[in-house]
Design a protein around this motif. Structure first.
Motif, PDB file in Angstrom:
ATOM      1  N   GLN A 217      36.976  -8.361   9.181  1.00  0.00           N
ATOM      2  CA  GLN A 217      36.085  -9.520   9.315  1.00  0.00           C
ATOM      3  C   GLN A 217      35.280  -9.744   8.049  1.00  0.00           C
ATOM      4  OE1 GLN A 217      34.411  -8.372  13.277  1.00  0.00           O
ATOM      5  NE2 GLN A 217      34.653 -10.542  13.716  1.00  0.00           N
ATOM      6  N   LEU A 218      34.904  -8.642   7.391  1.00  0.00           N
ATOM      7  CA  LEU A 218      34.195  -8.794   6.119  1.00  0.00           C
ATOM      8  C   LEU A 218      35.080  -9.487   5.093  1.00  0.00           C
ATOM      9  CD1 LEU A 218      32.206  -5.509   5.382  1.00  0.00           C
ATOM     10  CD2 LEU A 218      31.310  -7.735   5.991  1.00  0.00           C
ATOM     11  N   LYS A 219      36.401  -9.267   5.213  1.00  0.00           N
ATOM     12  CA  LYS A 219      37.331  -9.925   4.287  1.00  0.00           C
ATOM     13  C   LYS A 219      37.601 -11.370   4.707  1.00  0.00           C
ATOM     14  CE  LYS A 219      38.616  -7.054   0.981  1.00  0.00           C
ATOM     15  NZ  LYS A 219      38.296  -7.405  -0.413  1.00  0.00           N
TER      16      LYS A 219
ATOM     17  N   GLU B  88      37.334  -0.307  15.694  1.00  0.00           N
ATOM     18  CA  GLU B  88      36.090  -1.013  15.323  1.00  0.00           C
ATOM     19  C   GLU B  88      35.962  -1.097  13.811  1.00  0.00           C
ATOM     20  OE1 GLU B  88      33.068   1.357  17.057  1.00  0.00           O
ATOM     21  OE2 GLU B  88      33.361   0.560  19.079  1.00  0.00           O
ATOM     22  N   GLN B  89      36.305   0.007  13.178  1.00  0.00           N
ATOM     23  CA  GLN B  89      36.164   0.093  11.736  1.00  0.00           C
ATOM     24  C   GLN B  89      37.074  -0.908  11.021  1.00  0.00           C
ATOM     25  OE1 GLN B  89      34.837   3.139   8.825  1.00  0.00           O
ATOM     26  NE2 GLN B  89      36.120   4.112  10.290  1.00  0.00           N
TER      27      GLN B  89
ATOM     28  N   LYS C 157      28.644 -12.912   6.962  1.00  0.00           N
ATOM     29  CA  LYS C 157      28.888 -11.506   6.614  1.00  0.00           C
ATOM     30  C   LYS C 157      27.659 -10.645   6.833  1.00  0.00           C
ATOM     31  CE  LYS C 157      32.814 -12.274   3.688  1.00  0.00           C
ATOM     32  NZ  LYS C 157      33.435 -12.153   2.363  1.00  0.00           N
TER      33      LYS C 157
ATOM     34  N   SER D 123      33.707  -6.712  -0.494  1.00  0.00           N
ATOM     35  CA  SER D 123      33.769  -7.877   0.391  1.00  0.00           C
ATOM     36  C   SER D 123      32.435  -8.593   0.527  1.00  0.00           C
ATOM     37  CB  SER D 123      34.202  -7.451   1.798  1.00  0.00           C
ATOM     38  OG  SER D 123      35.404  -6.741   1.752  1.00  0.00           O
TER      39      SER D 123
ATOM     40  N   TYR E  89      35.853  -4.408  11.601  1.00  0.00           N
ATOM     41  CA  TYR E  89      34.688  -4.715  10.769  1.00  0.00           C
ATOM     42  C   TYR E  89      35.115  -5.051   9.341  1.00  0.00           C
ATOM     43  CZ  TYR E  89      30.349  -3.670   8.175  1.00  0.00           C
ATOM     44  OH  TYR E  89      29.254  -3.717   7.344  1.00  0.00           O
ATOM     45  N   LEU E  90      35.961  -4.198   8.770  1.00  0.00           N
ATOM     46  CA  LEU E  90      36.377  -4.410   7.380  1.00  0.00           C
ATOM     47  C   LEU E  90      37.217  -5.683   7.244  1.00  0.00           C
ATOM     48  CD1 LEU E  90      37.172  -0.716   6.418  1.00  0.00           C
ATOM     49  CD2 LEU E  90      35.218  -2.088   5.702  1.00  0.00           C
TER      50      LEU E  90
ATOM     51  N   LEU F  82      27.585  -9.738  10.331  1.00  0.00           N
ATOM     52  CA  LEU F  82      28.502  -8.634  10.651  1.00  0.00           C
ATOM     53  C   LEU F  82      27.869  -7.275  10.345  1.00  0.00           C
ATOM     54  CD1 LEU F  82      31.857 -10.028   9.218  1.00  0.00           C
ATOM     55  CD2 LEU F  82      31.414  -9.482  11.603  1.00  0.00           C
TER      56      LEU F  82
END
Lengths: 311, 439
Positions: A99-101, A92-93, B3, B217, A96-97, B6
């Motif tokens: 997708q943020l990118k 998950e972590q 974002k 980000s 998440y990271l 998210l």
């Protein structure tokens, strides 16, 4: 072609100058060492490149374009202060990271799987970070930095937190990434730790750049022209080609001498001159300054200049 | 997904998936009806056992003592001393001694008990004797039994709320009070509980040191807003579950005890101040009918929309400040010096609501409490229940919007710098510096 350039970058925090007219040019596919003591301004520069803070003035370009939020996905950043959400599962972590990118969910999942398998960690997906060992967490941390295949990877003090095995593993991965086309910036105050890896370096001290360029060129420039010679036979003396700096004889009767090449002379001339003395040469090598030697020399010179101008 | 989306989803999911969330969400609604159920149960038990309470009476004045639900009176034809001996050997609840009294100057009424009588008990017996003395006095002045019965009236005040348009609405101070209490308490509770959750989340991110990775980000401001909204979503879901569960469980509890609203009313009347009161059938009580009418007349849509407004805007105003506090410190214990000034206006608003708004909803203090953004979410919610001029409501709402926009801006400026600061002891002076710094 440069992946990243900085022009006249300035940043001040409440009267403390962090960066002063910094100019840097980082060539594509290089491994670039951003070196300098703590507090020199390296982290400030990196935070500006990552758009965490803004510069007071100056320009940053990525691939020739002005730095903007669309470049977030171009950069992979491993900060000096790093960690993970302890209660979150590894999968998950990372998702998440990623997708943020800006990665899509399906792409992110695929890459996470690939990377975990590469680190023989395919079964970590459902584990909480707090249940992983420190070394395992470091691998997850590294995956989070590179999984979106950034063109520019910035690692701030990369080896301070990593154990030696992980550090080597990560060095190998970094070299592979470079082969695939990525550019890597190492930022560290421990210059010896990255010296062998880097092909380009910049030295920063007290918010200013003191030198930048290809590592080999810098080393050439700051060569001391001192050679170490071990030999048997009669003691050498100064001659037209070199200067004898020191010479000691050990218990086996071997002389250890330091010879400084005279201006304009070459190392083969020096050797020829030595051989003319009828000695038996055991070893002969040039004393090459380390980056930190160069740094210390430059800082000292710089310091003296400052003092001279103050008087 | 954007974002911020998210971030909101992560904040929401990471909290909702926790075991503690599940536990609190289920336990709280269990505890509330359980407490109500237990209280009602004991009230009813007490009522039942009250019938068995035996009171010995040594009456030298010849009053009438009628048995009622709680007390059975037993007239003793003996002297007080003999009765005392009997009482101490018996299981009787009390011994009432009524000496021969001059009705103009009644004196010497004594209640003997094996423990200390409560105020209710002693006033109950005083009332019986007082009303009998009153009746005797009235009779002595020539009033007949018939006239005496006619004197007994039961009055309840009907309060009509006249609106600007001339409409007349049934109003009830009791209901307004109850609503004011419930609304302001809910806003207060929500803001404090979930506000401090935001703060903890920020501190966690900062001490985990993940925050710098995240803000490479996404803009710090976006992260903060995402967190505030994510926690709000958790709170709203939790509240909604509570409301539904409490509703369902309460009706289950009531049906288990076979309670109707009249039973509850009766249970509340088990400690009557006057013996006459229980003669009145509660279900036919005109007061009750009026109350029911007033309950039906409440403009629920109006109240609930105002409630939602202040609920959300109050949460945003304080939530942003809590985020700022979290960003400025390294751990929870350092947060204390900053949380007090943040929660203080909320506490002032809450106490002010009880001290001023509930007593005098249109007073000066109430007005200011309901206009100033920091106290208005609580105070205005209480005032709304009593009725508030439209312009005051609009002014309060407008200032509230300005208020949370301001605190979010302020918090954003502290947050973006605070989250990257480690190991620095932060003072108010540093916070002020951060706010002024351009970026």
């Amino acid at each position: 072609m440069h992946i990243l350039t900085a022009e006249n970058l300035n940043k001040t925090f409440y009267q403390n100058v962090a960066l002063h007219d910094l100019n840097l040019a980082i060539p594509k596919q290089s491994i670039y060492g951003l070196l300098g003591p703590n507090g020199a301004g390296k982290s400030t520069f990196i935070r500006i490149v990552n758009q965490i803070i803004d510069a007071d003035s100056g320009l940053i370009t990525i691939n020739g374009e002005k730095l903007s939020p669309k470049h977030i996905g171009t950069i992979g950043y491993l900060p000096e202060e790093r960690g993970l959400y302890k209660k979150m599962k590894v999968g998950e972590q990372l998702l998440y990271l990623a997708q943020l990118k800006g990665l899509s969910k399906s792409d992110a999942k695929k890459r996470i799987k690939e990377w975990l398998e590469r680190f023989e960690a395919g079964d970590w997906l459902g584990k909480k970070v707090e249940d992983l060992s420190k070394g395992m967490q470091q691998k997850v941390q590294f995956i989070s930095t590179v999984m979106h295949e950034p063109e520019l990877i910035i690692l701030d003090e990369p080896f301070s937190g990593f154990d030696p095995i992980n550090a080597n593993l990560i060095k190998d991965e970094i070299l592979k990434l470079r082969e695939k086309g990525s550019t890597i910036i190492f930022s560290t105050h421990r210059m010896e730790s990255v010296e062998e890896l880097c092909d380009h370096i910049a030295l920063i001290n007290k918010s200013e750049k003191i030198i930048e360029g290809e590592k080999s060129a810098i080393k050439d420039e700051y060569k001391s022209h001192i050679f170490k010679l071990a030999y048997k036979g009669n003691q050498l003396a100064d001659n037209g080609g070199y200067q004898l700096l020191s010479s000691e004889q050990d218990l086996n009767g071997i002389h250890h001498a330091k010879l400084k090449l005279n201006e304009g002379a070459s190392s083969s001339e020096l050797l020829r001159a030595v051989l003319g003395h009828d000695v038996e040469i055991i070893s002969f090598h040039e004393e090459i300054p380390s980056i930190s030697d160069i740094f210390i020399k430059l800082v000292k010179d710089n310091h003296l200049e400052v003092e001279a101008s103050a008087q | 997904m954007s974002k911020i989306g998210l971030v909101i989803r992560r904040e929401f999911e990471s909290r909702v998936k926790k075991k503690s969330f599940l536990l609190v969400t289920i336990l709280v609604p269990l505890i509330f009806p359980a407490v109500i159920g237990i209280m009602v149960y004991f009230a009813m038990e007490e009522e039942k056992s009250a019938e068995q309470k035996q009171v010995y009476v040594v009456d030298e004045s010849g009053f009438d003592f009628e048995n009622d639900r709680k007390y059975a009176f037993d007239k003793m034809n003996m002297s007080l001393d003999e009765a005392k001996v009997m009482f101490s050997e018996s299981d009787a609840y009390a011994l009432l001694y009524v000496p021969k009294m001059d009705i103009e100057n009644p004196d010497g009424l004594t209640l003997y008990m094996k423990n200390n009588p409560s105020l209710d008990v002693s006033s109950f017996f005083e009332n019986i004797v007082e009303s009998q003395i009153r009746d005797r006095k009235l009779k002595a002045s020539g009033i007949t039994e018939e006239q005496l019965d006619k004197l007994k009236t039961n009055i309840s005040l009907r309060a009509i709320n006249m609106t600007d348009s001339g409409e007349e609405k049934e109003s009830s101070a009791g209901i307004a009070f109850g609503l004011a209490y419930a609304f302001s308490f809910l806003v207060y509770l929500f803001v404090l509980i979930y506000g401090s959750q935001i703060m903890q989340g920020v501190i966690e991110e900062k001490s985990n040191k993940i925050v710098e990775i995240v803000v490479s980000s996404i803009k710090p401001f976006q992260l903060m807003i995402g967190k505030v909204i994510g926690v709000a979503a958790v709170g709203i879901v939790q509240f909604a579950i509570w409301v539904v569960l409490i509703g369902v469980l309460s009706s289950v509890v009531f049906s288990v005890f076979n309670l109707t609203p009249e039973d509850i009313q009766a249970a509340q009347n088990t400690m009557p101040s006057s013996p006459n009161q229980e003669l009145v059938s509660s279900s036919m009580n005109p007061e009750m009918l009026q109350t029911m009418q007033a309950v039906y007349d409440i403009p629920y849509g109006y109240y609930i929309s105002i409630f939602i407004f202040f609920f959300i805007s109050g949460y945003l105003l304080y939530g942003a400040l809590f985020a700022a506090v979290g960003s400025a410190v390294d751990n929870i214990s350092d947060a204390q010096q900053f949380t007090l000034p943040v929660t203080m206006p909320m506490i002032i608003g809450f106490l002010g609501t009880f001290m001023f708004v509930m007593r005098e909803p249109d007073g000066n203090v109430s007005f200011w409490l309901s206009i100033i953004p920091f106290t208005s979410p609580v105070a205005m919610m209480a005032r709304v229940a009593f009725g508030v001029p439209t312009w005051e409501l609009i002014l309060s709402m407008a200032l509230m919007i300005a208020g949370f926009v301001f605190t979010i801006w302020l918090a954003g400026r502290i947050y973006r710098i605070g989250i990257l600061m480690h190991g620095t002891k932060v003072s108010y002076k540093t916070l002020f510096k951060w706010i002024k710094t351009s970026n």
